[in-house]
Design an enzyme around this catalytic site. Structure first.
Site, PDB file in Angstrom:
ATOM      1  CB  ILE A   1      -0.950   0.004   1.219  1.00 58.74           C
ATOM      2  CG1 ILE A   1      -1.863  -1.231   1.186  1.00 58.74           C
ATOM      3  CG2 ILE A   1      -1.783   1.291   1.252  1.00 58.74           C
ATOM      4  CD1 ILE A   1      -2.674  -1.460   2.461  1.00 58.74           C
TER       5      ILE A   1
ATOM      6  CB  THR B   1       6.963  -7.425   4.375  1.00 60.82           C
ATOM      7  OG1 THR B   1       6.556  -6.144   4.883  1.00 60.82           O
ATOM      8  CG2 THR B   1       6.928  -8.455   5.484  1.00 60.82           C
TER       9      THR B   1
ATOM     10  CE1 TYR C   1      -1.681  -6.055  11.392  1.00 61.00           C
ATOM     11  CE2 TYR C   1      -3.959  -6.777  11.181  1.00 61.00           C
ATOM     12  CZ  TYR C   1      -2.920  -5.948  10.785  1.00 61.00           C
ATOM     13  OH  TYR C   1      -3.128  -5.019   9.798  1.00 61.00           O
TER      14      TYR C   1
ATOM     15  CG  ASN D   1      -9.645  -8.490   3.935  1.00 59.76           C
ATOM     16  OD1 ASN D   1     -10.312  -8.156   4.913  1.00 59.76           O
ATOM     17  ND2 ASN D   1      -8.919  -9.575   3.924  1.00 59.76           N
TER      18      ASN D   1
ATOM     19  NE  ARG E   1     -11.406 -12.025   6.197  1.00 59.76           N
ATOM     20  CZ  ARG E   1     -12.041 -12.899   6.976  1.00 59.76           C
ATOM     21  NH1 ARG E   1     -13.362 -12.928   7.015  1.00 59.76           N
ATOM     22  NH2 ARG E   1     -11.369 -13.746   7.727  1.00 59.76           N
TER      23      ARG E   1
HETATM   24  N1  LIG Z   1      -3.054  -5.134   3.030  1.00 60.53           N
HETATM   25  C1  LIG Z   1      -4.169  -5.131   3.751  1.00 60.53           C
HETATM   26  O1  LIG Z   1      -5.184  -5.723   3.378  1.00 60.53           O
HETATM   27  C2  LIG Z   1      -4.228  -4.388   5.064  1.00 60.53           C
HETATM   28  C3  LIG Z   1      -5.425  -4.446   5.798  1.00 60.53           C
HETATM   29  C4  LIG Z   1      -5.505  -3.759   7.003  1.00 60.53           C
HETATM   30  C5  LIG Z   1      -4.419  -3.017   7.440  1.00 60.53           C
HETATM   31  N2  LIG Z   1      -3.276  -3.004   6.718  1.00 60.53           N
HETATM   32  C6  LIG Z   1      -2.141  -2.209   7.225  1.00 60.53           C
HETATM   33  O2  LIG Z   1      -1.689  -1.376   6.182  1.00 60.53           O
HETATM   34  C7  LIG Z   1      -0.286  -1.161   6.311  1.00 60.53           C
HETATM   35  C8  LIG Z   1       0.422  -1.522   5.016  1.00 60.53           C
HETATM   36  O3  LIG Z   1       0.182  -2.892   4.748  1.00 60.53           O
HETATM   37  P1  LIG Z   1       0.685  -3.610   3.416  1.00 60.53           P
HETATM   38  O4  LIG Z   1      -0.349  -4.593   3.042  1.00 60.53           O
HETATM   39  O5  LIG Z   1       1.139  -2.605   2.430  1.00 60.53           O
HETATM   40  O6  LIG Z   1       1.918  -4.437   4.004  1.00 60.53           O
HETATM   41  P2  LIG Z   1       3.425  -4.539   3.516  1.00 60.53           P
HETATM   42  O7  LIG Z   1       4.039  -5.629   4.349  1.00 60.53           O
HETATM   43  O8  LIG Z   1       3.502  -4.661   2.052  1.00 60.53           O
HETATM   44  O9  LIG Z   1       4.013  -3.130   3.940  1.00 60.53           O
HETATM   45  C9  LIG Z   1       4.543  -2.864   5.216  1.00 60.53           C
HETATM   46  C10 LIG Z   1       5.858  -2.123   5.021  1.00 60.53           C
HETATM   47  O10 LIG Z   1       6.377  -1.782   6.318  1.00 60.53           O
HETATM   48  C11 LIG Z   1       7.765  -2.104   6.345  1.00 60.53           C
HETATM   49  N3  LIG Z   1       8.102  -2.397   7.730  1.00 60.53           N
HETATM   50  C12 LIG Z   1       7.658  -3.417   8.499  1.00 60.53           C
HETATM   51  N4  LIG Z   1       8.240  -3.381   9.705  1.00 60.53           N
HETATM   52  C13 LIG Z   1       9.058  -2.293   9.714  1.00 60.53           C
HETATM   53  C14 LIG Z   1       9.909  -1.722  10.685  1.00 60.53           C
HETATM   54  N5  LIG Z   1      10.076  -2.279  11.905  1.00 60.53           N
HETATM   55  N6  LIG Z   1      10.592  -0.609  10.373  1.00 60.53           N
HETATM   56  C15 LIG Z   1      10.458  -0.033   9.145  1.00 60.53           C
HETATM   57  N7  LIG Z   1       9.651  -0.548   8.173  1.00 60.53           N
HETATM   58  C16 LIG Z   1       8.969  -1.652   8.461  1.00 60.53           C
HETATM   59  C17 LIG Z   1       7.878  -3.309   5.431  1.00 60.53           C
HETATM   60  O11 LIG Z   1       9.198  -3.534   4.961  1.00 60.53           O
HETATM   61  C18 LIG Z   1       6.922  -2.953   4.320  1.00 60.53           C
HETATM   62  O12 LIG Z   1       7.547  -2.173   3.322  1.00 60.53           O
HETATM   63  C19 LIG Z   1       0.150  -1.985   7.521  1.00 60.53           C
HETATM   64  O13 LIG Z   1       0.154  -1.148   8.654  1.00 60.53           O
HETATM   65  C20 LIG Z   1      -0.943  -3.032   7.650  1.00 60.53           C
HETATM   66  O14 LIG Z   1      -1.065  -3.525   8.966  1.00 60.53           O
HETATM   67  C21 LIG Z   1      -3.151  -3.664   5.544  1.00 60.53           C
END
Ligand SMILES: NC(=O)c1ccc[n+]([C@@H]2O[C@H](COP(=O)([O-])OP(=O)(O)OC[C@H]3O[C@@H](n4cnc5c(N)ncnc54)[C@H](O)[C@@H]3O)[C@@H](O)[C@H]2O)c1
Length: 321
Positions: free
Chosen positions: A18, A41, A148, A177, A216
């Site tokens: 995202i 990630t 989580y 999602n 979802r």
């Molecule tokens: N994808 C979904 O459906 C979804 C749903 C609800 C909430 N979210 C939230 O949205 C956000 C983005 O999710 P996403 O799907 O893009 O996940 P993603 O894993 O692709 O992105 C997370 C990013 O954070 C970085 N990261 C993780 N831990 C870190 C740390 N300790 N220090 C610095 N960087 C760190 C990772 O390297 C990655 O680039 C997250 O907070 C996630 O919990 C996502």
């Protein structure tokens, strides 16, 4: 939409799924963008097309110096970095709490010290926990079902407390999602949409955890990005609050598999495995509050988004990467 031309922004987790789409959108609107990411990630490829047009701080949310460096001279923070995934948090609860909760406290404190105008951060529909209500409405949360979910609830509470103690502007977005290009399909914690696209693109039946009757609210990443931009500019009493971000349509997992199977040209039936701990049964967002306060309405149809994803994924997903 807020005026972002020349605005100085930080996207934590900007190398992730995202976050990297948000970086693209901010640059398109003329913002200056800094990314804080440790690539746990996230992927360098997600930013490679941007060359020098962003500033990269390679560092960890748990490192207060990295957070301070990242927030310096920034007006707007989009805090996306976290350890996502319910099953991952069940395997390693301490990691979820350390990264998501302590990391968020570090970013909020650094944002406070740097005089950041507003923080918009990624929460999750997981905060609705065991609430049986459908649709899910802000203010009617249940108990968290996983570390989580708990971590995201604690982040929201931190946001409210920082708003009260330091009069900071903080808005939480509860994503439901999210799916789209650049979402990881590999590894044990991959989400359903990229796993299903990957499996059917290779002529295999995808694994469904449970009977497939669980549902979802699948959200196009373009809608999640727009919600962030709207939250950055929204006037009125939005600070210290959390808002749903979704498509407002309920899709059963079995139906999702059927849609993707048709889009990819057929394939075997899904393989059913045991339902996973921590997963909620049904999820669907009420979008009244985000519509009224942020001006958010979903613009992207789920099936059209899945079709575009399947089309765009063809060359890379089918490969052996
Ligand atoms: N994808 C979904 O459906 C979804 C749903 C609800 C909430 N979210 C939230 O949205 C956000 C983005 O999710 P996403 O799907 O893009 O996940 P993603 O894993 O692709 O992105 C997370 C990013 O954070 C970085 N990261 C993780 N831990 C870190 C740390 N300790 N220090 C610095 N960087 C760190 C990772 O390297 C990655 O680039 C997250 O907070 C996630 O919990 C996502």
């Amino acid at each position: 939409m807020p005026e972002l031309d020349g605005a100085s922004t930080l996207v934590t987790g900007g190398a992730g799924f995202i976050g990297s789409h948000l970086v693209d959108a901010l640059l398109d609107r003329g913002a200056r963008v800094r990314v804080l990411d440790n690539f746990v990630t996230g992927r360098r490829e997600n930013l490679a097309h941007l060359g020098d047009s962003i500033e990269l701080v390679e560092g960890d949310l748990r490192d207060t110096d990295a957070c301070r460096q990242a927030c310096r001279n920034v007006e707007l923070v989009f805090h996306q970095a976290a350890m996502g995934s319910v099953p991952r948090s069940i395997e390693n609860p301490a990691e979820s709490i350390a990264v998501n909760v302590s990391g968020t406290a570090n970013i909020l404190a650094a944002a406070r010290d740097a005089g950041v105008r507003r923080v918009v951060f990624a929460s999750s529909s997981a905060v609705y926990g065991d609430s049986p209500d459908l649709p899910k409405r802000e203010g009617r949360e249940g108990s968290p079902l996983s570390p989580y979910a708990l971590s995201k609830k604690m982040c929201e509470d931190l946001g409210t407390v920082f708003h009260r103690c330091y009069t900071m502007e903080i808005v939480a977005l509860r994503y439901f999602n999210v799916f789209g290009l650049r979402q990881r399909y590999d590894g044990p914690y991959a989400a359903a949409v990229p796993r299903f696209v990957r499996a059917y693109s290779r002529g295999q039946g995808p694994v469904i955890y449970g009977d497939g009757g669980q549902s979802r609210d699948f959200t196009n990443v373009a809608d999640a990005v727009r919600a962030n931009l709207l939250a950055a500019g929204a006037a009125g009493a939005v600070s210290g609050r959390a808002f749903n971000v979704a498509s407002g349509r309920q899709t059963r997992i079995g139906e999702l598999a059927r849609i993707i199977r048709e889009l990819t040209g057929g394939g075997p039936e899904p393989i059913h495995e045991q339902a996973r701990a921590g997963d909620v049964r049904h999820s669907l967002a009420d979008l009244t509050a985000s519509g009224e306060a942020l001006g958010y309405t979903p613009r992207h149809d789920v099936e059209a988004g899945l079709a575009a994803l399947v089309e765009a994924s063809r060359p890379s997903v089918a490969g052996a990467r």
